[in-house]
Design an enzyme around this catalytic site. Structure first.
Site, PDB file in Angstrom:
ATOM      1  N   GLN A 210      -5.078  -9.915   5.644  1.00 56.73           N
ATOM      2  CA  GLN A 210      -5.357  -8.621   6.273  1.00 56.73           C
ATOM      3  C   GLN A 210      -5.351  -8.689   7.794  1.00 56.73           C
ATOM      4  O   GLN A 210      -5.348  -7.648   8.444  1.00 56.73           O
ATOM      5  CB  GLN A 210      -6.706  -8.062   5.792  1.00 56.73           C
ATOM      6  CG  GLN A 210      -6.777  -7.761   4.302  1.00 56.73           C
ATOM      7  CD  GLN A 210      -5.768  -6.707   3.844  1.00 56.73           C
ATOM      8  OE1 GLN A 210      -5.146  -5.992   4.637  1.00 56.73           O
ATOM      9  NE2 GLN A 210      -5.564  -6.627   2.549  1.00 56.73           N
TER      10      GLN A 210
ATOM     11  N   LYS B 126       2.287  -6.925   3.143  1.00 59.87           N
ATOM     12  CA  LYS B 126       1.222  -6.154   3.789  1.00 59.87           C
ATOM     13  C   LYS B 126       1.548  -5.870   5.254  1.00 59.87           C
ATOM     14  O   LYS B 126       0.756  -5.267   5.966  1.00 59.87           O
ATOM     15  CB  LYS B 126      -0.103  -6.913   3.690  1.00 59.87           C
ATOM     16  CG  LYS B 126      -0.626  -7.048   2.256  1.00 59.87           C
ATOM     17  CD  LYS B 126      -2.008  -7.639   2.256  1.00 59.87           C
ATOM     18  CE  LYS B 126      -2.445  -8.139   0.903  1.00 59.87           C
ATOM     19  NZ  LYS B 126      -2.742  -7.068  -0.051  1.00 59.87           N
TER      20      LYS B 126
ATOM     21  N   ASP C  30      -7.708 -17.110   5.355  1.00 65.85           N
ATOM     22  CA  ASP C  30      -6.992 -16.104   4.585  1.00 65.85           C
ATOM     23  C   ASP C  30      -6.708 -14.955   5.550  1.00 65.85           C
ATOM     24  O   ASP C  30      -7.586 -14.153   5.866  1.00 65.85           O
ATOM     25  CB  ASP C  30      -7.852 -15.646   3.404  1.00 65.85           C
ATOM     26  CG  ASP C  30      -7.219 -14.467   2.668  1.00 65.85           C
ATOM     27  OD1 ASP C  30      -6.230 -13.901   3.173  1.00 65.85           O
ATOM     28  OD2 ASP C  30      -7.738 -14.103   1.597  1.00 65.85           O
TER      29      ASP C  30
ATOM     30  N   CYS D 268     -10.212  -6.636  -6.147  1.00 71.46           N
ATOM     31  CA  CYS D 268     -10.156  -8.104  -6.254  1.00 71.46           C
ATOM     32  C   CYS D 268     -11.255  -8.771  -5.422  1.00 71.46           C
ATOM     33  O   CYS D 268     -11.033  -9.854  -4.857  1.00 71.46           O
ATOM     34  CB  CYS D 268      -8.797  -8.663  -5.862  1.00 71.46           C
ATOM     35  SG  CYS D 268      -7.475  -8.049  -6.886  1.00 71.46           S
TER      36      CYS D 268
ATOM     37  N   HIS E  78     -11.562 -12.326  -1.235  1.00 67.84           N
ATOM     38  CA  HIS E  78     -10.666 -11.824  -2.274  1.00 67.84           C
ATOM     39  C   HIS E  78     -10.615 -12.892  -3.372  1.00 67.84           C
ATOM     40  O   HIS E  78     -10.772 -14.073  -3.095  1.00 67.84           O
ATOM     41  CB  HIS E  78      -9.285 -11.636  -1.633  1.00 67.84           C
ATOM     42  CG  HIS E  78      -8.259 -10.986  -2.500  1.00 67.84           C
ATOM     43  ND1 HIS E  78      -7.542 -11.676  -3.443  1.00 67.84           N
ATOM     44  CD2 HIS E  78      -7.822  -9.702  -2.561  1.00 67.84           C
ATOM     45  CE1 HIS E  78      -6.694 -10.846  -4.045  1.00 67.84           C
ATOM     46  NE2 HIS E  78      -6.845  -9.641  -3.528  1.00 67.84           N
TER      47      HIS E  78
HETATM   48  N1  7TS Z   1      -6.621 -12.037   0.641  1.00 70.94           N
HETATM   49  C1  7TS Z   1      -6.954 -10.813   1.050  1.00 70.94           C
HETATM   50  C2  7TS Z   1      -7.997 -10.654   2.097  1.00 70.94           C
HETATM   51  C3  7TS Z   1      -6.305  -9.710   0.491  1.00 70.94           C
HETATM   52  O1  7TS Z   1      -6.628  -8.480   0.910  1.00 70.94           O
HETATM   53  C4  7TS Z   1      -5.312  -9.912  -0.490  1.00 70.94           C
HETATM   54  C5  7TS Z   1      -4.634  -8.752  -1.177  1.00 70.94           C
HETATM   55  C6  7TS Z   1      -4.988 -11.218  -0.847  1.00 70.94           C
HETATM   56  C7  7TS Z   1      -5.670 -12.255  -0.265  1.00 70.94           C
HETATM   57  C8  7TS Z   1      -3.921 -11.531  -1.833  1.00 70.94           C
HETATM   58  O2  7TS Z   1      -2.692 -11.179  -1.324  1.00 70.94           O
HETATM   59  P1  7TS Z   1      -1.393 -11.316  -2.226  1.00 70.94           P
HETATM   60  O3  7TS Z   1      -0.303 -10.815  -1.368  1.00 70.94           O
HETATM   61  O4  7TS Z   1      -1.283 -12.753  -2.565  1.00 70.94           O
HETATM   62  O5  7TS Z   1      -1.643 -10.474  -3.433  1.00 70.94           O
HETATM   63  N2  7TS Z   1      -5.397  -7.589  -1.216  1.00 70.94           N
HETATM   64  C9  7TS Z   1      -5.162  -6.495  -1.977  1.00 70.94           C
HETATM   65  C10 7TS Z   1      -5.950  -5.345  -1.914  1.00 70.94           C
HETATM   66  O6  7TS Z   1      -6.908  -5.223  -1.194  1.00 70.94           O
HETATM   67  N3  7TS Z   1      -5.479  -4.452  -2.781  1.00 70.94           N
HETATM   68  O7  7TS Z   1      -4.410  -4.965  -3.379  1.00 70.94           O
HETATM   69  C11 7TS Z   1      -4.204  -6.236  -2.893  1.00 70.94           C
END
Ligand code: 7TS
Length: 408
Positions: A204, A227, A201, A366, A124
């Site tokens: 997910q 999430k 990371d 992303c 990401h």
């Molecule tokens: N890493 C992964 C693997 C992700 O899927 C996401 C967010 C992030 C980092 C960042 O997370 P945040 O909470 O800091 O934004 N992924 C997604 C997505 O797949 N669609 O919207 C956000």
């Protein structure tokens, strides 16, 4: 134990929401953010109604109560990922901020020009851009574990990269596009043998799989509450105590200090050293309730349900002529199905499905470099969680047939 999905769905008020057609919303975008159970919504509501005060500074009853709730949530989160101590769980805004914290604090204190950081091609943007920024500032080097045609990491290439003595290996536990669940324990073991520190990371993975930071032997691990049934605006960074203790603070200000003089300061102990200013208190309370909710379901049962839905979804999607699903087979991935439909732009697919109240995401999610690797600019993506049903997969599939008809 299997999940009682019908019962679970009753916990999520938004799933009752009607679409323009009078049907129930079909929410297939949990990878972007999950929906929230009533228990979380009500806990945050109750916090503001009954217990709201700032933390760590008042002696009055409300302040003590708020502090106990904020720290109690940290204890539950620590237990959820099997951290040895709640001191090792730092509240951040989200996964992105957790990764940036490591990049600003640990990496700027430990990396110099020419030092190698290994990432993967399936990251990401939040696990790419902080390292691009450090590369521009420090002259560190970046290498990437390649992704194979079937959406897996090329571990032979990883072993080769490790011979170059990397300082850090930072990788996603589960891809938000391919759904690939990477062999995190093995990646970490190999990194440690090569003398590298590791950052996982887990944006997910923590919401969807049992994650045990001690079993993984992860040095750092980042995730977001939103999430995993929790609110937006809060996430966490887990770190090994000796690393966190040696790191300089990230943001400076109130709460992160032990003592301040006009010309100097002494930082606070863990975890407060990394929590400057008034934090997201109600959100922390909601985060704690969210992990309680998931613990009650059992993460093994959560993962098993998603596996079942994903198997069914892949089977049904792949029988549609013109649909290509990206990533590995269901036994190696979480509840994500990113696909293309021949001759139709992914945004059109998402927009037409939305007319029937089916919420999926379209775009590069992303993960632009990953899409480039597969020579595409975008995919449509359906994703599943504890409340997803095979009926919803059927509605998705019918919707895609409708899109095909419209586009001839
Ligand atoms: N890493 C992964 C693997 C992700 O899927 C996401 C967010 C992030 C980092 C960042 O997370 P945040 O909470 O800091 O934004 N992924 C997604 C997505 O797949 N669609 O919207 C956000």
């Amino acid at each position: 134990m299997t999940l009682n999905i019908e019962q679970i769905r009753k916990d999520f008020p938004i799933l009752e929401r009607e679409t323009k057609l009078g049907t129930r919303v079909v929410y297939l975008d949990s990878t972007a953010t999950s929906q929230k159970p009533l228990a979380v919504i009500e806990a945050m509501n109750a916090f503001y109604r009954c217990s709201n005060a700032n933390i760590h500074r008042g002696v009055h009853t409300l302040a003590e109560e708020a502090t106990a709730m904020y720290e109690g949530a940290r204890e539950r989160i620590a237990k959820f990922i099997n951290a040895a101590s709640p001191r090792q769980v730092i509240y951040t805004r989200n996964t992105t901020e957790s990764i940036n914290l490591v990049a600003y604090s640990w990496a700027r204190a430990n990396l110099k020009a020419g030092d190698l950081v290994i990432l993967t091609e399936m990251e990401h943007h939040s696990n790419l851009v902080p390292w691009h920024m450090l590369q521009a500032e420090r002259g560190i080097e970046l290498e990437f574990i390649p992704v194979t045609e079937d959406g897996l990491l090329d571990l032979d290439m990883y072993r080769t990269l490790l011979t170059r003595g990397p300082k850090l290996v930072s990788f996603t536990h589960m891809s938000n596009v391919l759904g690939t669940i990477n062999p995190a324990a093995e990646i970490i073991r190999l990194a440690h043998e090569a003398g590298a520190v590791t950052l996982v990371d887990a944006a997910q993975s923590v919401p969807h799989l049992p994650v045990d930071v001690q079993a993984l032997d992860a040095d750092f691990l980042a995730f977001s509450a939103h999430k995993m049934c929790g609110p937006t605006g809060i996430g966490a960074l887990y770190g090994k105590a000796e690393l966190l203790e040696a790191m300089p603070p990230f943001l400076g200000g109130g709460d992160m200090i032990r003592e301040v003089k006009l010309r100097s300061f002494r930082p606070n102990s863990l975890p407060h050293k990394f929590e400057a200013g008034t934090p997201a208190i109600a959100e922390a309370v909601g985060f704690g309730v969210a992990v309680g909710y998931l613990s009650q379901l059992g993460m093994d049962a959560v993962a098993a349900h998603e596996r079942e839905i994903t198997e069914y979804a892949l089977e049904r999607l792949e029988e549609i002529p013109g649909v290509k699903v990206f990533g590995p087979s269901a036994d190696r991935k979480g509840g994500v199905a990113a696909f293309t439909l021949a001759g139709v732009h992914p945004h059109d697919v998402a927009q037409i499905l939305d007319q029937d109240g089916i919420a999926i995401r379209a775009g590069h999610h992303c993960a632009q470099p990953l899409h480039e690797k597969f020579n595409i600019s975008a995919t449509s993506r359906a994703s599943f969680y504890i409340y997803s049903t095979t009926d919803e997969v059927d509605l998705l599939v019918n919707g895609i047939y409708k899109v095909k008809e419209m586009f001839g």
